[in-house]
Design a protein around this motif. Structure first.
Motif, short mmCIF file in Angstrom:
data_model
loop_
_atom_site.label_atom_id
_atom_site.label_comp_id
_atom_site.label_asym_id
_atom_site.label_seq_id
_atom_site.Cartn_x
_atom_site.Cartn_y
_atom_site.Cartn_z
N TYR A 224 0.85 -1.19 0.00
CA TYR A 224 0.00 0.00 0.00
C TYR A 224 0.89 1.25 0.00
O TYR A 224 2.08 1.16 0.30
N ARG A 229 0.57 2.99 -5.44
CA ARG A 229 -0.48 4.00 -5.50
C ARG A 229 -1.84 3.32 -5.56
O ARG A 229 -2.00 2.26 -6.16
N LEU A 230 -2.81 3.98 -4.92
CA LEU A 230 -4.20 3.53 -4.99
C LEU A 230 -5.01 4.61 -5.71
O LEU A 230 -4.72 5.80 -5.60
N LYS A 232 -9.27 5.47 -6.73
CA LYS A 232 -10.69 5.09 -6.69
C LYS A 232 -11.39 5.75 -7.86
O LYS A 232 -11.35 6.97 -8.01
N LEU A 261 -8.60 -4.05 -6.59
CA LEU A 261 -8.80 -4.46 -5.21
C LEU A 261 -10.27 -4.72 -4.89
O LEU A 261 -10.59 -5.49 -3.98
N LEU A 280 -11.72 0.20 -7.08
CA LEU A 280 -10.50 0.54 -6.37
C LEU A 280 -9.34 -0.22 -7.00
O LEU A 280 -9.39 -1.46 -7.09
N LYS A 282 -4.89 -0.64 -7.71
CA LYS A 282 -3.57 -0.45 -7.11
C LYS A 282 -2.50 -0.64 -8.16
O LYS A 282 -2.60 -1.53 -9.00
#
Length: 394
Positions: A224, A229-230, A232, A261, A280, A282
């Motif tokens: 994480y 990077r995440l 949404k 995710l 979501l 990643k």
């Protein structure tokens, strides 16, 4: 419970006021109460246009949605079972102010949240009154913790477990950051006291270094941020099936090239009469992948700045120690020179004394605020990219 903790801290408040010292009280919820629940069937009174509970504002005698600002009268009967028995849950800043005003009628008690602070003029007015000791107790939400230069004898933090237990990988960071920021307003010039209402006292007793070490280990295991990077992606439409179909089209395209995710209905499924779905993801550098997966009905906003961080000097104007430590760790693998400023005056001094390529700015810096810093920087060097961090609100 709130009643128990309030009975316990009242003597502390009374003693502090008798010594003519000031107090700040943090609570993460606005209004009088967050929820109005039927005592018979358990139905929560919700906004007709959003999938959220209506907050109770007793002074105005209304229920208000804090997402779309819809307002209605406080109900006398449950719309589900016609019961007249209601239970109010999750105490907010307005209720704290009303209780304290009744208990200490000769003291000046003010509220400090988005219901009151609707402009910079009002913000400056209350802060000046507090600094001149014209206010005895200041009760507020996250706004009370961010970058304001004042010193108090007693700081009280209520319901912080709500922030700590949120379904977000950043919940621990946010909770501890808030607690540290509010605590830092007590005892700046002389001894102060901090009271925290929590069922997890051991979490708030740890040092910065202990938290960072454990948190980075946890995030590294899950890959994480700051190790990835995440993003949404949100899809909304007045028709639920359109938003859902668009989500699945983009999801089917994305899953070929990037880790997903989760996807489905958003935690808040409707806002302002629009149904919401989300994906979501990643990874790293996924803007081109997202862009390639957009459909005719999907509007994608690409990143405003395409910044090459290598061999650049970044000025970080941020007073939150945890954010600084996490940022430092994130940039440790990059060839970049970081200048750190904990207030607006230091930020401008560093900017004037050093060649700066990028500015990362907390808009609510103490002393000289972020807006003043931004104005001066853009006046002197309009070409410099400025990344702005704003305070989050629940």
């Amino acid at each position: 419970s709130f009643i128990e903790i309030f009975e316990e801290i009242l003597p502390k408040i009374d003693n502090t006021l008798q010594q003519n010292h000031q107090i700040i009280i943090f609570i993460p919820t606005r209004a009088n109460f967050k929820y109005m629940i039927c005592g018979e069937c358990g139905e929560t009174i919700k906004c007709p246009y959003c999938d959220v509970a209506m907050s109770i504002h007793t002074k105005q005698r209304v229920l208000k949605c804090h997402y779309c600002n819809y307002v209605s009268k406080i109900l006398e009967k449950c719309p589900n079972c016609n019961s007249t028995t209601f239970i109010n849950e999750r105490v907010g800043s307005s209720e704290i102010v009303e209780i304290l005003t009744q208990l200490f009628p000769n003291k000046k008690i003010e509220k400090f949240d988005r219901d009151i602070i609707t402009s910079k003029t009002k913000l400056d007015k209350i802060l000046k009154q507090f600094q001149k000791r014209e206010i005895d107790i200041l009760v507020g939400t996250q706004m009370i913790a961010k970058g304001h230069d004042y010193d108090v004898k007693l700081a009280i933090i209520l319901d912080i477990d709500f922030v700590l237990n949120m379904a977000d990988y950043r919940a621990r960071e946010r909770a501890l950051s808030l607690a540290i920021q509010v605590s830092g307003r007590a005892g700046r010039r002389e001894n102060g006291e901090v009271i925290i209402q929590t069922l997890q006292p051991q979490f708030f007793q740890q040092t910065y270094d202990e938290f960072i070490e454990e948190e980075l280990m946890f995030r590294k295991e899950l890959n994480y941020p700051p190790f990835s990077r995440l993003a949404k992606l949100e899809f909304s439409d007045k028709k639920a099936n359109i938003a859902e179909n668009e989500m699945f089209k983009v999801k089917n395209c994305l899953e070929k090239n990037i880790e997903i995710l989760g996807y489905g209905v958003s935690p808040i499924s409707k806002i302002s009469n629009k149904f919401r779905y989300q994906i979501l993801i990643k990874g790293v550098n996924f803007h081109k992948i997202i862009w390639s997966c957009k459909t005719k009905k999907t509007k994608v906003r690409p990143a405003k700045f395409n910044i090459n961080w290598e061999n650049k000097t970044i000025l970080v104007a941020e007073d939150d120690e945890i954010s600084l430590l996490l940022l430092e760790e994130m940039l440790s693998t990059t060839k970049i020179n970081v200048l750190k400023a904990e207030n607006g005056e230091d930020a401008l001094s560093l900017f004037n004394e050093n060649p700066v390529d990028i500015l990362l700015l907390d808009i609510q810096m103490p002393k000289k605020n972020g807006l003043a810093v931004l104005k001066e920087v853009k006046k002197q060097a309009p070409h410099i990219p400025v990344l702005i961090q704003t305070a989050y609100a629940l």
